[in-house]
Design a protein around this motif. Structure first.
Motif, PDB file in Angstrom:
ATOM      1  N   ARG A 155       0.830  -1.210   0.000  1.00 40.95           N
ATOM      2  CA  ARG A 155       0.000   0.000   0.000  1.00 40.95           C
ATOM      3  C   ARG A 155       0.863   1.257   0.000  1.00 40.95           C
ATOM      4  NH1 ARG A 155      -5.380  -1.191   2.156  1.00 40.95           N
ATOM      5  NH2 ARG A 155      -5.463   0.843   3.150  1.00 40.95           N
ATOM      6  N   HIS A 183       1.378   4.034  -3.382  1.00 41.31           N
ATOM      7  CA  HIS A 183       0.766   5.347  -3.186  1.00 41.31           C
ATOM      8  C   HIS A 183       1.350   6.332  -4.207  1.00 41.31           C
ATOM      9  CE1 HIS A 183      -0.354   9.190  -1.353  1.00 41.31           C
ATOM     10  NE2 HIS A 183      -1.293   8.508  -0.716  1.00 41.31           N
ATOM     11  N   ALA A 238      -4.948   1.198  -1.606  1.00 46.97           N
ATOM     12  CA  ALA A 238      -4.596   2.494  -1.022  1.00 46.97           C
ATOM     13  C   ALA A 238      -4.730   3.641  -2.011  1.00 46.97           C
ATOM     14  CB  ALA A 238      -3.161   2.447  -0.482  1.00 46.97           C
ATOM     15  N   ARG A 239      -5.269   3.377  -3.186  1.00 44.53           N
ATOM     16  CA  ARG A 239      -5.333   4.426  -4.210  1.00 44.53           C
ATOM     17  C   ARG A 239      -6.315   5.516  -3.804  1.00 44.53           C
ATOM     18  NH1 ARG A 239      -6.715   1.765  -9.384  1.00 44.53           N
ATOM     19  NH2 ARG A 239      -4.481   1.409  -9.624  1.00 44.53           N
ATOM     20  N   ALA A 275      -0.421   3.657 -10.005  1.00 46.94           N
ATOM     21  CA  ALA A 275      -0.974   4.491  -8.935  1.00 46.94           C
ATOM     22  C   ALA A 275      -1.967   5.515  -9.470  1.00 46.94           C
ATOM     23  CB  ALA A 275       0.161   5.204  -8.192  1.00 46.94           C
ATOM     24  N   ARG A 308      -5.544  12.018  -7.427  1.00 47.10           N
ATOM     25  CA  ARG A 308      -4.628  11.471  -8.430  1.00 47.10           C
ATOM     26  C   ARG A 308      -4.330  12.494  -9.518  1.00 47.10           C
ATOM     27  NH1 ARG A 308      -7.323   6.196 -10.366  1.00 47.10           N
ATOM     28  NH2 ARG A 308      -9.101   6.773  -9.069  1.00 47.10           N
TER      29      ARG A 308
END
Length: 282
Positions: free
Chosen positions: A128, A132, A189-190, A180, A196
């Motif tokens: 995780r 990230h 954990a995105r 990611a 993003r």
């Protein structure tokens, strides 16, 4: 010039590693195709997307292009060639490979106990953390400043082993960042799409700053003629922008809005609730 040149007509020191790398690309393509065939045979109704297969094979093809003539000899002789190779290995190929969803494919064909173990690894704290966007950005874009603004580039490219370690770093860090930001594979954990997009914007800004500093000759530590360094900086600037626009398009294409449920008001039924209750025998 910072690259070693082989004797005229003689073999390059990278010939054997390049042949092994291309063999690895072919074996990876064969394995992926075999797994996709197994996934379709195991569940014909669900199948496996030909677009995923095309994406993964495109990524492998880009890797092969980067490792074979004419790109590979150009990369050894000219810093501009190095930058073309870097973009292919570190940005374009990773995006295509990630869109092939290899982890999802593996989860579909593995026996249940093995699939559960892989899922546990994907949900582990180290995984995780590694996937990230902040960590992926540091490893991909952040490492470029260390590479080009310190003696690391000249030291690494002076030896074949160092050169191949650079290739491996570009590929793995590029895959991490593409996964990611827009990867279709599981990523517990995105963060959300807005976060993003912010991290992608940071990557775009980072590439722009590094390439502009290189073009202006500020802090750059690459032993190559000035026109080559400036040309490499331009390739990084424009080629990186195109790659990151493709990544943004992939993020939009793979984005699925979250379904939010709202509590029903007193005296009103939630659409579909009556049918669901009837099906459940309530």
């Amino acid at each position: 010039m910072h690259h070693e040149h082989p004797a005229p007509g003689g073999p390059s020191p990278d010939d054997v590693p390049a042949a092994l790398a291309v063999l690895g690309v072919l074996l990876t393509a064969t394995t992926y195709l075999a797994l996709a065939h197994r996934a379709r045979r195991r569940n014909p109704a669900r199948g496996w997307s030909p677009w995923r297969t095309a994406g993964f094979l495109t990524g492998l093809a880009l890797l092969a292009v980067a490792l074979l003539p004419p790109v590979a000899p150009f990369a050894h002789a000219d810093f501009r060639g190095h930058m073309v190779q870097h973009l292919l290995i570190g940005m374009y190929a990773p995006l295509a490979l990630v869109l092939g969803a290899p982890v999802t494919l593996l989860l579909r064909v593995l026996p249940a106990p093995h699939a559960r173990r892989l899922t546990a690894v994907l949900h582990s704290r180290p995984a995780r953390l590694l996937t990230h966007p902040a960590v992926a950005l540091l490893l991909s874009t952040g490492s470029l400043a260390v590479l080009y603004f310190t003696p690391l580039h000249d030291t690494a490219t002076a030896h074949p082993a160092g050169h191949w370690l650079l290739h491996l770093h570009f590929l793995l860090s590029g895959c991490l960042f593409a996964h990611a930001i827009a990867g279709p594979d599981p990523a517990p954990a995105r963060p959300g799409v807005r976060a993003r997009l912010v991290w992608l914007g940071a990557a775009i800004a980072g590439h722009a700053v590094i390439s502009q500093l290189m073009y202006g000759g500020f802090w750059v530590h690459v032993h190559a003629p000035v026109p080559e360094v400036q040309g490499g900086a331009e390739i990084m600037y424009y080629g990186g922008d195109i790659a990151e626009l493709l990544l943004a398009a992939a993020l939009i294409a793979t984005w699925r809005p979250d379904r939010r449920t709202h509590p029903a008001r007193p005296g009103r039924s939630v659409p579909g609730a009556t049918r669901a209750a009837g099906a459940a025998g309530v």
